[in-house]
Scaffold this active site. Structure first.
Site, PDB file in Angstrom:
ATOM      1  N   SER A 226       0.835  -1.201   0.000  1.00  0.00           N
ATOM      2  CA  SER A 226       0.000   0.000   0.000  1.00  0.00           C
ATOM      3  C   SER A 226       0.874   1.258   0.000  1.00  0.00           C
ATOM      4  CB  SER A 226      -0.887  -0.009   1.238  1.00  0.00           C
ATOM      5  OG  SER A 226      -0.082   0.013   2.390  1.00  0.00           O
ATOM      6  N   GLY A 230       4.383   1.998   1.908  1.00  0.00           N
ATOM      7  CA  GLY A 230       5.492   2.322   0.996  1.00  0.00           C
ATOM      8  C   GLY A 230       6.194   3.611   1.394  1.00  0.00           C
ATOM      9  N   GLU A 247       6.593  -0.084  -4.943  1.00  0.00           N
ATOM     10  CA  GLU A 247       5.487  -0.178  -5.906  1.00  0.00           C
ATOM     11  C   GLU A 247       4.209  -0.199  -5.094  1.00  0.00           C
ATOM     12  OE1 GLU A 247       5.510   0.246  -9.018  1.00  0.00           O
ATOM     13  OE2 GLU A 247       7.680   0.232  -9.229  1.00  0.00           O
ATOM     14  N   CYS A 281      -3.307  -4.261  -8.168  1.00  0.00           N
ATOM     15  CA  CYS A 281      -2.924  -2.850  -8.164  1.00  0.00           C
ATOM     16  C   CYS A 281      -3.299  -2.206  -9.492  1.00  0.00           C
ATOM     17  CB  CYS A 281      -1.432  -2.714  -7.904  1.00  0.00           C
ATOM     18  SG  CYS A 281      -0.449  -3.724  -9.017  1.00  0.00           S
ATOM     19  N   GLU A 379      -8.220   4.198  -3.374  1.00  0.00           N
ATOM     20  CA  GLU A 379      -8.093   2.822  -3.850  1.00  0.00           C
ATOM     21  C   GLU A 379      -8.995   1.918  -2.997  1.00  0.00           C
ATOM     22  OE1 GLU A 379      -4.488   0.550  -3.009  1.00  0.00           O
ATOM     23  OE2 GLU A 379      -4.455  -0.100  -5.100  1.00  0.00           O
TER      24      GLU A 379
END
Ligand code: NAD
Length: 479
Positions: A226, A230, A247, A281, A379
């Site tokens: 997430s 990150g 990422e 993702c 998201e």
């Protein structure tokens, strides 16, 4: 099944806290126990990885490549078993899970071949009798921190390039895919991979993940997960001046223009939004349609969504499985609640008999919210997509770019000029025409712009850049 650590070639079961794993398709079924490590296991893995790395780096690329080919063979010969275990552990539908394992095999073979490919350039010198060239050298010990949503492919797309370049690895998988990780490590342990070159440490992110990024003397961290985590990883690594790659999340748009072939587009939109229960993702979570075609597209989605039926992840006929965990179920259902109250329903798949047995969420498309609404901006990571109308191509691209994320974006059209303009203007690391937002091939660079990534790329040749440093070498061979 029980999880265990693989450190310096030894199998160790941590004696601290543990978690019982329930099958997300049938929560009454317990499939195993995960044993969590503490920082002492991280430090032991660091030592083992450090001890093994020098000799591993001194082997030829060809010899390392042979071992990666063995890893590919070991995985391939247990592909179905591993896919079934992962489906039962984190709920990905079996057909998709088999595809993911096959990708893992291909990645291992692809990077095995890199052991025999050129690893530098000869650069002309301005001086006489000087040979100047670059060569890639390994970073040393690399920490690999992975999420649960691709429990086989993501670890391999980090571990394989790291290994072929001569690094050793400490791998910390997500809590919710630790059984799959243990089995994968067991398969790799059957090969001639020297002890300590790859180490598995099962643990919680806050404890083991943090110890890896903040405490262990690793030389690099490759993280997928997430955006919130990150950011913490990036801050910790920047503070220590070690190389990192993060990422992270996405809010990927599929833009449908008035001239799109709807017969072909609709199944691709549904697959992008709902396969893997929307937990990719690169999943399509926004569908932006030109007004001229908006109603027709909504109608077609309404008809077609009836075939997107959720079922047991092991059912080959299921379109999607459950979401991965109780945390996912609660989080996605919160967004479903917001959608019920603040948006209008466009399309929803029928409920299935299995719904009460596990963490099932019906594929749903909604509309009627502003571009700034949380359903359009955050998201969700579940089978919920939102539709937005656009006046024309220009507004559609603006909407596509109106997000902090920049992972993947798709355009559906027959107009070649608009296709090229979209590839130029869409702010995303992976831009595609008449294709799903998900599904970038393993031999091509993978990664995002803006808040989706630390702007490095994974997979393909791009991964080789992350897992190595370039040395500039010069020899004056006569004077
Ligand atoms: P997450 O961030 O919760 O966890 C990812 C990993 O980080 C896990 O192994 C976790 O244990 C570990 N972790 C947690 N806290 C940590 C800490 N403080 N320090 C170090 N490590 C820590 O993410 P998740 O829920 O497992 O995965 C879903 C997310 O992953 C989604 O946001 C999705 O978009 C993203 N994702 C991105 C890509 C990509 O390539 N861009 C691919 C797949 C998934």
């Amino acid at each position: 099944m029980q999880s265990k650590n693989w450190i310096g070639g030894e199998w160790i079961t941590p004696s601290g806290s543990e978690m019982t794993v329930q099958n997300p398709s049938r929560t009454a079924e317990e499939i195993g126990i995960v044993h969590f490590s503490d920082r002492s296991h991280v430090l032991a893995a660091e030592q083992a990885a450090r001890d093994a790395q020098k000799q591993w780096a001194q082997m030829t690329g060809a010899a390392r490549g042979e071992i990666l080919y063995q890893m590919a063979a070991a995985l391939e010969s247990h592909a179905d078993e591993l896919a079934r275990l992962a489906s039962r552990e984190m709920g990905k539908q079996i057909g998709e899970m088999r595809g993911e394992v096959a990708r893992g095999v291909s990645l291992l073979r692809y990077y095995a071949g890199e052991g025999m490919r050129a690893n530098g350039n000869v650069i002309p010198s301005a001086d006489t009798n000087v040979l100047q060239f670059t060569r890639r050298v390994p970073l040393g010990v690399v920490a690999v921190i992975t999420p649960w949503n691709f429990p086989v492919a993501i670890p391999i797309w980090k571990i394989a390039p790291a290994l072929i370049l001569g690094n050793s690895v400490i791998w910390k998988p997500a809590e919710n895919s630790s059984l799959t990780a243990t089995r994968l490590a067991e398969l790799f342990a059957e090969t001639r991979l020297p002890a300590g070159v790859l180490n598995l440490v099962i643990g919680r992110g806050k404890e083991v993940g943090a110890a890896l990024t903040e405490e262990a003397a690793v030389d690099a961290v490759s993280f997928t997960g997430s955006s919130a985590t990150g950011r913490q990883v990036a801050i910790a690594c920047a503070g220590r001046n070690i190389k990192y790659q993060t990422e992270m999340g996405g809010k990927n748009a599929a833009v449908v223009l008035a001239d799109a072939d709807l017969d072909k587009t609709v199944p691709i939109l549904l697959s992008g939004a709902f396969k893997s229960a929307g937990q990719k993702c690169t999943a399509t979570s926004r569908i932006i349609a030109e007004k001229a075609i908006y109603e027709k597209l909504a109608e077609r989605l309404q008809q077609a969504i009836s075939s997107c039926l959720a079922g047991d992840a092991l059912d080959p006929a299921a379109y999607l499985g459950p979401v991965a965990s109780v945390e996912q179920y609660e989080k996605v259902n919160k967004y479903m609640g917001v959608a019920n109250e603040e948006a209008r329903l466009v399309a929803q798949s029928p409920a299935t008999d299995i719904a009460e047995q596990g963490y099932f969420i019906r594929p749903t498309i909604v509309e009627g919210v502003e571009a700034s609404h949380p359903l359009v901006q955050q998201e969700v990571f579940g089978p919920l997509a939102v539709m937005l109308p656009a006046d024309d191509f220009t507004e559609a691209v603006e909407l596509c770019n109106q997000t902090v994320y920049g992972l993947s974006a798709s355009l559906f059209t027959r107009d070649l000029a608009k296709a090229h303009l979209f590839l130029e203007r869409a702010q995303a690391g992976m831009v595609r025409v008449n294709q799903e937002t998900a599904g970038v091939e393993y031999q091509a660079p993978f990664g995002g712009m803006k808040q989706s990534s630390s702007h490095t790329r994974e997979q393909g040749q791009a991964a080789l850049e992350f897992y190595s440093e370039v040395k500039t070498c010069a020899i004056k061979y006569a004077w």
